[in-house]
Each structure stands twice: as C-alpha cells, then as structure tokens.
Design a protein around this motif. Structure first.
Motif, PDB file in Angstrom:
ATOM      1  N   UNK A 106      23.056 -18.676 -47.168  1.00 21.48           N
ATOM      2  CA  UNK A 106      22.286 -19.102 -48.330  1.00 21.48           C
ATOM      3  C   UNK A 106      23.187 -19.081 -49.566  1.00 21.48           C
ATOM      4  N   UNK A 107      23.289 -20.245 -50.234  1.00 21.92           N
ATOM      5  CA  UNK A 107      24.208 -20.331 -51.371  1.00 21.92           C
ATOM      6  C   UNK A 107      23.814 -19.395 -52.500  1.00 21.92           C
ATOM      7  N   UNK A 142      23.044 -16.448 -52.370  1.00 24.90           N
ATOM      8  CA  UNK A 142      23.654 -15.119 -52.227  1.00 24.90           C
ATOM      9  C   UNK A 142      24.940 -15.049 -53.049  1.00 24.90           C
ATOM     10  N   UNK A 181      36.108  -9.653 -54.013  1.00 33.89           N
ATOM     11  CA  UNK A 181      35.089  -8.758 -53.474  1.00 33.89           C
ATOM     12  C   UNK A 181      33.989  -9.551 -52.771  1.00 33.89           C
ATOM     13  N   UNK A 236      33.369  -8.256 -49.236  1.00 42.45           N
ATOM     14  CA  UNK A 236      32.127  -7.516 -49.012  1.00 42.45           C
ATOM     15  C   UNK A 236      30.944  -8.389 -48.639  1.00 42.45           C
ATOM     16  N   UNK A 237      31.079  -9.708 -48.832  1.00 44.49           N
ATOM     17  CA  UNK A 237      29.943 -10.570 -48.496  1.00 44.49           C
ATOM     18  C   UNK A 237      30.312 -11.524 -47.361  1.00 44.49           C
ATOM     19  N   UNK A 276      31.631  -9.568 -43.847  1.00 43.55           N
ATOM     20  CA  UNK A 276      30.571  -8.934 -43.048  1.00 43.55           C
ATOM     21  C   UNK A 276      29.583  -9.942 -42.458  1.00 43.55           C
ATOM     22  N   UNK A 277      29.307 -11.012 -43.229  1.00 45.62           N
ATOM     23  CA  UNK A 277      28.343 -11.971 -42.714  1.00 45.62           C
ATOM     24  C   UNK A 277      28.932 -12.797 -41.575  1.00 45.62           C
ATOM     25  N   UNK A 307      29.475  -1.646 -37.722  1.00 46.71           N
ATOM     26  CA  UNK A 307      28.094  -1.847 -38.127  1.00 46.71           C
ATOM     27  C   UNK A 307      27.447  -0.523 -38.501  1.00 46.71           C
TER      28      UNK A 307
END
Lengths: 352, 292
Positions: free
Chosen positions: B183-184, B186, B199, B203-204, B207-208, B290
């Motif tokens: 989702x943009x 985010x 970051x 961090x985004x 992990x995704x 996780x």
C-alpha cells in the motif's frame, strides 16, 4: 496551534487542472471538513496540504510560514489514511512509536507518549498485537494514535471511516468528535459522506471539480446554500427540485397544475427558475400545496418517507414525520410553507 | 460410509490426476528411489555390487570431490548474497514512479534470463577470452588485461559474474511484484512521520519483502548448488578444476570417465542433503527474525 491559509492554490497533472484556485482560511483549533463527490479534488487538496502532492500554483501557509516547498515531515502535520497505512510487521506499540525514534526522542519518553495516546484511544490491551490481528475500527484507532504521538499542529484525515461498516462508522465519528474536544487541534477531514461532514464540522468546504462551491457552518450550508449543487449535496434525503416560472412576485409551477406559490424573492416575470424544497419542509399547516400521488412509502419507525409524483412527473421525497397512515397509491396534498422554498436561477445560482 | 456420489467423485478425481501421477512416477519418483539404492552400489560400468557405506567413505578421501564441494560453496556464499542485494536495489529503484524509462530498464535487466543458456555462455567465453572485448577495453583504458579463463581466481569471478548477470533480473521481478502490492500510503505515512529514506528501506521495505527474500534465497541456493551450465560452457571446469562444481563432477563421474553410477548417485545425494540443510537453516533464520 496553527491555522492555515490557502491563496489561489492550484494543481495540474500535465495539462489537466484538478484544483482550480482555492482560497481558504482555516482558524486554529477549527474542525474543517472537505466534502464533495468523488473526483472533486478534496483528497488531492488534502495531500497538497500534507506535502504529498506538489503545489502547482498559489500559496499555502501553515501558521505564519509559507509551506509550498517544505518537506511533509516539517509541516507540523500528521495524517490518517483511509487504508490506515499501518506498518504490517510492527506491533501497535512499535507502529505508534516508530516516528519518534527518528525525531531523536529518548526511549522512555517514547514509551510515555505512546502510553498516553493508548490511554486516550483505549488501546491498552492491544499494544503487543500486529495490525492483522485487529479489527478495522481498532486499526483506525492505532492510525490515529500514531498521529497523536507526534503532537501535530494540524491533523489531516483522508476518508478515515470509509472502510468501516455503518455501525462502526457512527461510533468512530463520535470518537473523532471527542478527540477534537480533548486535543484541541486543527483538524482537516476529507469525506464524501455529507452526514459525516454535517455531524463533525465546525466549517464545511464543499468542493466540486476542483472549485470551492461554498464554505460555511453545517447549518449555514443547510439553510442557506449558495447554489443548486450545495443545496442538493447537503441534506439527507436530498432536496427536491421543481421547475418554476416567475410571475408577479410569485412562482408558477407548470408541472403541478400551474399552481402559483407566493415568494419574497424578486426576479423578472417569465424568468425560468428551479424551486428547491427539502423533504422535511413538507408539513401540515403550510399555506401552499402540491397535488401528488404516493408511489412508495418507507417506514423507518420514527420517520416515514413517501415518494410521490404528480402524473408522470419527477418523483419527490416527502418526510411526513410519523404519518403511518400514508399508503401507496394515495392522493396526497403535500403542504409546505412558501417561505421554506429556495429559488435558483437557470445557471443554478441562488436568487435571494 | 461414503455415499455413491462421493465415491464417484473420488474416482473422477483420481482419473484426472492419473496421467500426471503415472508420468511423475516413471520419470521422477522411480529414478529418485533407484538413485538412492544406486548410491550404495560400488563398481564400474554395468558391474556393480552392494558396497554399504563404501561410497560415503570414498567421498571423504576424494580430493576432487572435496574440491568441487569447496568451489560450489564459494559460488554459493559469494554469488547468492551479491545477486539478492543487487536484485533488491534494482527492484526498489525501478519501482520509483518518478524514474525515467523504467519499463525499459526493467525489461533490460530481466531479459538475460530468457536468453539461451548456451548462446550467452559462448558469448561470455568470447568476450572474456584473452584477447576478447573485455580485455581490449581494459587495455584501452590503460589497465592490465585480466586472465579471466586461465587464472583460478578470475575464472571463479567470471562464473559469478555470468550467473549474476543471468539471474539478477529474474529475482528482481519477484521483488517488484511484492513491492507493487505494498500500500503506497504506508510510505506516505512514513514520509509524513519524518522517517528518512534509508530507514524506510531498512525498517519497512525489507521486513515486508522478507517472505519473498526467503523464497528467492532458497531458490537461488538450490540453483547454485546445481550449478553446471556455466562452468561447462565457459570454463570447462578449469583452469585446474577451479570452477569444477558438484553437478559438473557428477557429470564427469557418469559420462566422462569410466562410468561409476553408484558413486555419482552418492554425490547427487550430497547435493540433496545440502539443499535440505540449507533450506532448513534459512527458514529457521527467517523465523528467528520474526520472533525478535
């Protein structure tokens, strides 16, 4: 806390202009709602205030500062998105504290801030869950919490309730109203739902095709719309529109047996006009009346809506209060007070 | 008691998958079981007899096998991380809507993996030969020519460059697909929240993408453990076995030397065991991450 000032704000995508010059003043601590049909530019305007879309022309001031080219993170704003935009791999606590980590806030201060926001939003028991373990309403509360911890001058909400079911939407609406009271910040809120606009706003900005149609308090817009669009958009069920012709300081209604309704509005004889009557303005005891045949009746319990027409004319909506006797096929003299009529010229502008 | 309709549905179902099952049985399951049995046989050509663990003992004394194992591990440890990181960086760069000509770059980077294996290997071999285009360019730039095909170190580098060139785009496509599902808003939320670009990636994005990264790492690990085509076509395993891989050695054992089917089956099962262990470790690492 800051107010906002927009002067001649424009936005073009290539040769297509989507925001066509918006002038707007938003006072500090005001709850302003941008409302309009989809594609009217309300979300784009909000995103321009946020800094997610560049401003093509005009000036945007937040507080006293010109913000046209300032980075989104430095505008003193926080935004809540329709899709919540939570970080899916982080817990509620991490989601809410994430921004503060990069603002060089000490760890225990982050914890304090996050706990405070969790208290306001009653998120306590959910702090260690991930977004996918939360319901829609809980996710939206987390998204609001993530905005709160940054202590923004201005909150931006982009259709925050559109993904929730009807019951939850009413509940969250009340939550947001409560939040505004508690936080006392400026809020700009985008919605296509005029009920949300009416219930939440201090001030409503009605937009259509990138142009501000009218700005005012909810009741100003309801009682005193400037044009046909605002009159039709605000109020539920929608206002009824009838064709009329001005004659001798009165309106003749050609579709309703040429009945003549007196009006205080002045316009030259023979002027074609549109007459607006809200469903709830049809009341017993009114001095004017329309001869109608009831087509369909909706009983909501506390309110009864009758959909009626004259001959093969347009269907009109009447709020009959609690008149349970109305039935389909009945003849009905729909009485109303001529003073409640709104008159619009051929171009859709209100004649006062 | 199953009703007649259910029984008929069962028969129908089995009939539908029967052709595939029979073919798989003949050409996959039977050979796999056969090779397991073979791996305990010793002997040359068609004369073999049950040798118990003799083949496994032979592995540990076989310097060529140990060489091939070492080479394969070097390829694995060096090439897979380089390729995964490159593919990630390309994917993130080419996902930027503001980048000019991004569909061209996407196609250009993806294209190598649809070219013919032999054709590209032959081209690489000629480009990197002693007097090939690459050395000519290096000399033209005032640098020393590199002994790509004749030096053990540079031959490994060449093989790593070749597989990276061929497979980076393939992995990039997986990351691009995953990124486009994000989702943009985010990222917009992170921008407004003042999260710096590095970051956001760390961090985004990372992990995704973790499930996809795990998948591509496993696939690439398996692919590299089976590495054969490039050493065979570009360096012939040389110079002096510097690019000899396990698969190449199996090929040599089976088809080049006096065939030793039993022993080559044993080496094949070494690859199977390695794939199993490494995949298990990768899943374990992913799960640890996780929990943390």
């Amino acid at each position: 806390m800051s107010g906002l000032k927009l002067r001649g704000v424009r936005k073009s995508f290539g040769s297509v202009e989507v925001i066509k010059g918006v002038d707007l003043d938003i006072a500090s601590k005001e709850f302003v709602v941008f409302v309009g049909p989809s594609g009217c530019g309300k979300s784009t305007l909000l995103r321009m205030i946020a800094g997610l879309e560049a401003i093509t022309g005009g000036e945007l001031h937040i507080g006293d500062e010109l913000m046209n080219d300032v980075d989104p993170s430095k505008r003193g704003i926080a935004m809540v998105f329709q899709t919540y935009a939570l970080y899916p791999h982080m817990t509620v606590r991490e989601n809410m504290g994430f921004a503060l980590r990069f603002a060089k806030v000490p760890k225990d201060e982050i914890k304090r801030q996050v706990d405070e926001a969790a208290r306001i939003l009653e998120l306590g028991p959910l702090m260690d869950r991930r977004p996918k373990e939360l319901s829609g309403g809980q996710r939206q509360r987390v998204a609001i919490g993530r905005a709160i911890v940054r202590h923004p001058e201005v909150f931006l909400f982009d259709e925050p309730l559109s993904n929730l079911d009807a019951e939850l939407r009413v509940h969250m609406r009340i939550e947001i109203a409560r939040l505004h009271k508690e936080l006392k910040t400026t809020i700009i809120y985008v919605t296509h739902d005029q009920v949300e606009a009416m219930t939440l706003a201090d001030k409503i900005v009605v937009l259509r095709d990138g142009v501000v149609e009218q700005v005012g308090t909810p009741l100003q817009l309801y009682d005193n719309p400037d044009n046909l669009f605002v009159a039709g958009f605000i109020g539920s069920p929608k206002m009824n529109f009838l064709k009329g012709i001005m004659e001798n300081g009165a309106v003749r209604l050609p579709d309703y047996e040429n009945r003549i309704v007196p009006t205080g509005v002045r316009a030259a004889d023979g002027t074609p006009v549109t007459v607006g009557i809200r469903p709830e303005h049809f009341k017993e005891g009114g001095s004017a009346a329309l001869p109608l045949t009831v087509d369909i009746v909706e009983h909501l319990g506390g309110e009864t809506y009758a959909y009626a027409r004259h001959g093969n004319g347009d269907l009109l909506t009447l709020a009959t209060g609690n008149d349970r006797a109305v039935g389909s096929g009945d003849s009905y003299e729909a009485k109303f007070d001529p003073a409640s009529m709104l008159i619009f010229d051929a171009g859709g502008l209100r004649i006062r | 008691m199953a009703s007649r309709v259910v029984v008929r549905e069962h028969i129908n179902g089995w009939l539908f998958i029967a052709p595939a099952l029979i073919l798989l049985g003949i050409f996959m399951i039977y050979p796999i079981i056969w090779s397991l049995w073979m791996s305990f046989q010793t002997g040359r050509g068609m004369n073999f007899s049950f040798g118990g663990l003799a083949n496994i003992q032979r592995l540990f004394a076989d310097t060529v096998f140990l060489r091939a194992l070492g080479n394969t591990m070097i390829f694995l440890v060096v090439q897979v991380p380089i390729m995964i990181i490159l593919a990630l960086l390309f994917a993130v760069a080419l996902n930027d809507t503001k980048l000019w000509g991004r569909s061209f770059f996407r196609t250009a980077i993806f294209l190598p993996c649809v070219t013919s294996l032999v054709a590209y290997a032959v081209l690489f071999k000629s480009m990197f030969s002693a007097e090939g285009v690459v050395n000519a360019t290096l000399v033209g730039l005032g640098l020393d020519p590199v002994p790509w095909l004749t030096d053990p170190f540079w031959a490994k580098v060449l093989i790593i460059m070749a597989i990276t060139w061929r497979w980076t785009g393939y992995n990039m496509i997986f990351y691009l697909a995953a990124l486009q599902n994000v989702d943009r808003s985010i990222y917009e939320a992170a921008r407004i929240d003042g999260v710096p670009p590095w970051a956001r990636f760390l961090y985004i994005t990372l992990p995704m993408l973790k499930p996809v990264i795990l998948f591509t790492t496993v696939i690439s690990t398996i692919g590299t453990l089976q590495l054969f085509d490039e050493p065979y076509n570009i360096t012939q395993g040389g110079p002096s076995q510097a690019t000899l891989t396990l698969s190449y050695y199996i090929y040599d054992l089976t088809f080049r030397f006096m065939p030793s089917f039993g022993y080559s089956a044993t080496v094949s099962w070494v690859i199977v065991v390695l794939v199993g262990i490494l995949t298990f470790v990768q899943f374990l690492v992913a799960r640890e991450g996780r929990r943390a």
